[in-house]
Scaffold this motif. Structure first.
Motif, PDB file in Angstrom:
ATOM      1  N   ALA A 141      52.364  15.664   2.540  1.00  0.00           N
ATOM      2  CA  ALA A 141      53.731  16.203   2.577  1.00  0.00           C
ATOM      3  C   ALA A 141      53.757  17.650   2.107  1.00  0.00           C
ATOM      4  CB  ALA A 141      54.657  15.343   1.727  1.00  0.00           C
ATOM      5  N   SER A 142      52.984  17.971   1.048  1.00  0.00           N
ATOM      6  CA  SER A 142      52.925  19.362   0.580  1.00  0.00           C
ATOM      7  C   SER A 142      52.265  20.258   1.625  1.00  0.00           C
ATOM      8  CB  SER A 142      52.167  19.440  -0.744  1.00  0.00           C
ATOM      9  OG  SER A 142      50.802  19.071  -0.581  1.00  0.00           O
ATOM     10  N   ALA A 143      51.260  19.730   2.337  1.00  0.00           N
ATOM     11  CA  ALA A 143      50.623  20.507   3.404  1.00  0.00           C
ATOM     12  C   ALA A 143      51.608  20.780   4.537  1.00  0.00           C
ATOM     13  CB  ALA A 143      49.398  19.760   3.936  1.00  0.00           C
ATOM     14  N   VAL A 144      52.451  19.797   4.844  1.00  0.00           N
ATOM     15  CA  VAL A 144      53.460  19.992   5.888  1.00  0.00           C
ATOM     16  C   VAL A 144      54.469  21.047   5.456  1.00  0.00           C
ATOM     17  CG1 VAL A 144      55.356  18.881   7.135  1.00  0.00           C
ATOM     18  CG2 VAL A 144      53.192  17.681   6.834  1.00  0.00           C
ATOM     19  N   MET A 145      54.841  21.060   4.180  1.00  0.00           N
ATOM     20  CA  MET A 145      55.769  22.080   3.693  1.00  0.00           C
ATOM     21  C   MET A 145      55.146  23.474   3.789  1.00  0.00           C
ATOM     22  SD  MET A 145      58.325  20.226   3.102  1.00  0.00           S
ATOM     23  CE  MET A 145      59.358  21.593   2.594  1.00  0.00           C
ATOM     24  N   MET A 146      53.845  23.574   3.504  1.00  0.00           N
ATOM     25  CA  MET A 146      53.152  24.860   3.669  1.00  0.00           C
ATOM     26  C   MET A 146      53.133  25.277   5.133  1.00  0.00           C
ATOM     27  SD  MET A 146      49.941  24.160   1.111  1.00  0.00           S
ATOM     28  CE  MET A 146      48.999  25.548   1.755  1.00  0.00           C
ATOM     29  N   LEU A 147      52.894  24.300   6.025  1.00  0.00           N
ATOM     30  CA  LEU A 147      52.897  24.592   7.459  1.00  0.00           C
ATOM     31  C   LEU A 147      54.265  25.093   7.910  1.00  0.00           C
ATOM     32  CD1 LEU A 147      51.541  24.457  10.273  1.00  0.00           C
ATOM     33  CD2 LEU A 147      52.303  22.077  10.396  1.00  0.00           C
ATOM     34  N   MET A 148      55.328  24.481   7.382  1.00  0.00           N
ATOM     35  CA  MET A 148      56.676  24.921   7.732  1.00  0.00           C
ATOM     36  C   MET A 148      56.931  26.340   7.238  1.00  0.00           C
ATOM     37  SD  MET A 148      58.816  21.407   6.978  1.00  0.00           S
ATOM     38  CE  MET A 148      60.388  22.207   7.294  1.00  0.00           C
ATOM     39  N   GLY A 149      56.395  26.665   6.056  1.00  0.00           N
ATOM     40  CA  GLY A 149      56.555  28.023   5.542  1.00  0.00           C
ATOM     41  C   GLY A 149      55.854  29.052   6.406  1.00  0.00           C
ATOM     42  N   ILE A 150      54.620  28.738   6.816  1.00  0.00           N
ATOM     43  CA  ILE A 150      53.886  29.652   7.691  1.00  0.00           C
ATOM     44  C   ILE A 150      54.563  29.766   9.047  1.00  0.00           C
ATOM     45  CG2 ILE A 150      51.695  30.001   8.897  1.00  0.00           C
ATOM     46  CD1 ILE A 150      50.303  28.720   6.496  1.00  0.00           C
ATOM     47  N   SER A 151      55.045  28.630   9.577  1.00  0.00           N
ATOM     48  CA  SER A 151      55.711  28.640  10.887  1.00  0.00           C
ATOM     49  C   SER A 151      56.992  29.456  10.846  1.00  0.00           C
ATOM     50  CB  SER A 151      56.021  27.204  11.323  1.00  0.00           C
ATOM     51  OG  SER A 151      54.838  26.435  11.438  1.00  0.00           O
ATOM     52  N   ALA A 152      57.709  29.393   9.715  1.00  0.00           N
ATOM     53  CA  ALA A 152      58.954  30.155   9.583  1.00  0.00           C
ATOM     54  C   ALA A 152      58.699  31.656   9.625  1.00  0.00           C
ATOM     55  CB  ALA A 152      59.661  29.782   8.280  1.00  0.00           C
ATOM     56  N   PRO A 158      59.143  33.458  14.443  1.00  0.00           N
ATOM     57  CA  PRO A 158      60.022  34.594  14.784  1.00  0.00           C
ATOM     58  C   PRO A 158      59.253  35.836  15.219  1.00  0.00           C
ATOM     59  CG  PRO A 158      60.740  33.548  12.752  1.00  0.00           C
ATOM     60  CD  PRO A 158      59.406  32.961  13.087  1.00  0.00           C
ATOM     61  N   TYR A 159      58.081  36.057  14.610  1.00  0.00           N
ATOM     62  CA  TYR A 159      57.261  37.210  14.998  1.00  0.00           C
ATOM     63  C   TYR A 159      56.775  37.066  16.435  1.00  0.00           C
ATOM     64  CZ  TYR A 159      53.096  40.151  15.257  1.00  0.00           C
ATOM     65  OH  TYR A 159      52.142  41.049  15.647  1.00  0.00           O
ATOM     66  N   LEU A 160      56.262  35.887  16.790  1.00  0.00           N
ATOM     67  CA  LEU A 160      55.800  35.665  18.166  1.00  0.00           C
ATOM     68  C   LEU A 160      56.950  35.763  19.156  1.00  0.00           C
ATOM     69  CD1 LEU A 160      53.320  32.685  17.613  1.00  0.00           C
ATOM     70  CD2 LEU A 160      52.765  35.102  17.935  1.00  0.00           C
ATOM     71  N   TYR A 161      58.111  35.266  18.757  1.00  0.00           N
ATOM     72  CA  TYR A 161      59.288  35.326  19.643  1.00  0.00           C
ATOM     73  C   TYR A 161      59.684  36.771  19.912  1.00  0.00           C
ATOM     74  CZ  TYR A 161      64.119  34.907  21.200  1.00  0.00           C
ATOM     75  OH  TYR A 161      65.293  35.024  21.900  1.00  0.00           O
ATOM     76  N   SER A 162      59.685  37.588  18.859  1.00  0.00           N
ATOM     77  CA  SER A 162      60.059  38.993  19.042  1.00  0.00           C
ATOM     78  C   SER A 162      59.036  39.729  19.900  1.00  0.00           C
ATOM     79  CB  SER A 162      60.198  39.687  17.682  1.00  0.00           C
ATOM     80  OG  SER A 162      58.951  39.707  16.998  1.00  0.00           O
ATOM     81  N   GLU A 163      57.736  39.400  19.715  1.00  0.00           N
ATOM     82  CA  GLU A 163      56.701  40.040  20.519  1.00  0.00           C
ATOM     83  C   GLU A 163      56.835  39.670  21.992  1.00  0.00           C
ATOM     84  OE1 GLU A 163      54.073  42.196  19.705  1.00  0.00           O
ATOM     85  OE2 GLU A 163      55.274  42.468  17.907  1.00  0.00           O
ATOM     86  N   LEU A 164      57.061  38.399  22.279  1.00  0.00           N
ATOM     87  CA  LEU A 164      57.200  37.961  23.663  1.00  0.00           C
ATOM     88  C   LEU A 164      58.452  38.542  24.303  1.00  0.00           C
ATOM     89  CD1 LEU A 164      56.143  34.206  23.308  1.00  0.00           C
ATOM     90  CD2 LEU A 164      54.826  36.059  24.346  1.00  0.00           C
ATOM     91  N   ARG A 165      59.521  38.664  23.532  1.00  0.00           N
ATOM     92  CA  ARG A 165      60.756  39.228  24.073  1.00  0.00           C
ATOM     93  C   ARG A 165      60.589  40.690  24.425  1.00  0.00           C
ATOM     94  NH1 ARG A 165      66.037  39.092  20.364  1.00  0.00           N
ATOM     95  NH2 ARG A 165      64.746  40.632  19.283  1.00  0.00           N
TER      96      ARG A 165
END
Length: 302
Positions: free
Chosen positions: A276-287, A291-298
């Motif tokens: 569960a803590s690893a998933v929370m870390m993954l969510m932090g990295i994904s957050a 958005p960075y990948l989205y802005s680059e693709l846009r």
């Protein structure tokens, strides 16, 4: 005609091999990444919803692991330490990297020597960095002991064993290793700016400070964003640096989510809480990354 047809068939066959060869070469790597990266990510997410303890148990446990995770005092300590470490680590690395890059951009004579010196720490592993700084900051072996031997007996630098200051030793070691890499990113950005823009501003009477504040630094916005993404990712998943330097101590003074995850998964035999803590870390990295990948693709689509 049969000869022409045969040549066309051979040519089309050769073209097919040439077009398919890169896919064939990359297929094993793609399969390995798919299984051992994304497959294990999904497996970890699933384990966080089970009742796994020392070994994986595929009995559904719902959100119990997450409730237990957020009821652990050590988890809040780890999150607080991550906030302190992340803000200082990212902020100092960017400020120091930008400052060094601006100085290096002045075409100094020793640039060929200084640039590798600043970049060298990034070539070391975090384990080596943590071990070296552990020796240097150890009151009985490193800086404090050296100063005492030189006659400065009142000198004191016990941050490594001081629970209130130990987290800042992680910041020092992390900044020492990553600031040179950030410097290289900014230096590449500075060298890529069109000199005609700067000459036009100088002709208009703009001062050096104004040129950097209104022209150069705004043009480096993509570098700032890239540096932030890389450093934030490194801060969230920092484990080996902490273990090598402080071991998470003294006490839990330098506990981070990554060390919390390892401790609860392998030392306390609570695999579901660790997952569960690893998933929370993954969510932090994904957050940060999504958005960075989205802005680059846009921007590419525009």
């Amino acid at each position: 005609m049969p000869v022409v047809t045969a040549r066309r068939q051979r040519r089309s066959f050769a073209d097919g091999i040439r077009d398919g060869l890169p896919k064939l070469v990359l297929a094993p790597s793609f399969a390995i990444i798919l299984v051992f990266v994304y497959g294990f990510i999904l497996w970890t997410v699933y384990l966080s919803f089970t009742t796994s303890k020392m070994m994986p148990i595929y009995k559904w446990g719902g959100f119990d692991a997450y409730y237990r995770l957020w009821s652990q005092p050590n988890w809040y300590v780890a999150m607080e330490n991550l906030a302190i470490f992340g803000v200082l680590y990212i902020g100092i690395c960017i400020a120091l990297g930008l400052g060094i890059a601006i100085l290096m951009d002045q075409r100094i004579r020793a640039e060929g020597i200084l640039r590798p010196i600043f970049l060298y720490p990034m070539a070391l592993s975090f384990v080596v960095t943590g071990t070296a700084w552990k020796w240097f900051l150890n009151p009985g072996l490193g800086l404090e002991n050296t100063m005492h031997n030189l006659g400065w007996t009142s000198f004191k630098f016990d941050w490594l064993v001081n629970p209130k200051m130990a987290i800042y030793t992680i910041v020092i070691a992390g900044v020492w290793q990553a600031s040179g890499f950030v410097m290289a990113m900014f230096l590449a950005g500075l060298r890529g700016i069109d000199g005609e823009i700067i000459k036009a501003a100088q002709i208009d009477g703009a001062s050096t400070v104004a040129i950097y504040r209104r022209i150069i630094i705004p043009l480096l916005r993509p570098i700032f964003l890239s540096a932030f993404i890389v450093l934030a990712h490194m801060a969230i998943k920092s484990y080996d640096l902490v273990i090598a330097l402080t071991g998470g101590g003294p006490g839990n003074a330098t506990e981070l989510p990554s060390t919390f995850m390892y401790s609860y998964t392998f030392n306390r035999n609570q695999m579901n809480v660790g997952s569960a803590s690893a998933v929370m870390m993954l969510m932090g990295i994904s957050a940060i990354i999504i958005p960075y990948l989205y802005s680059e693709l846009r921007e590419k689509n525009r």
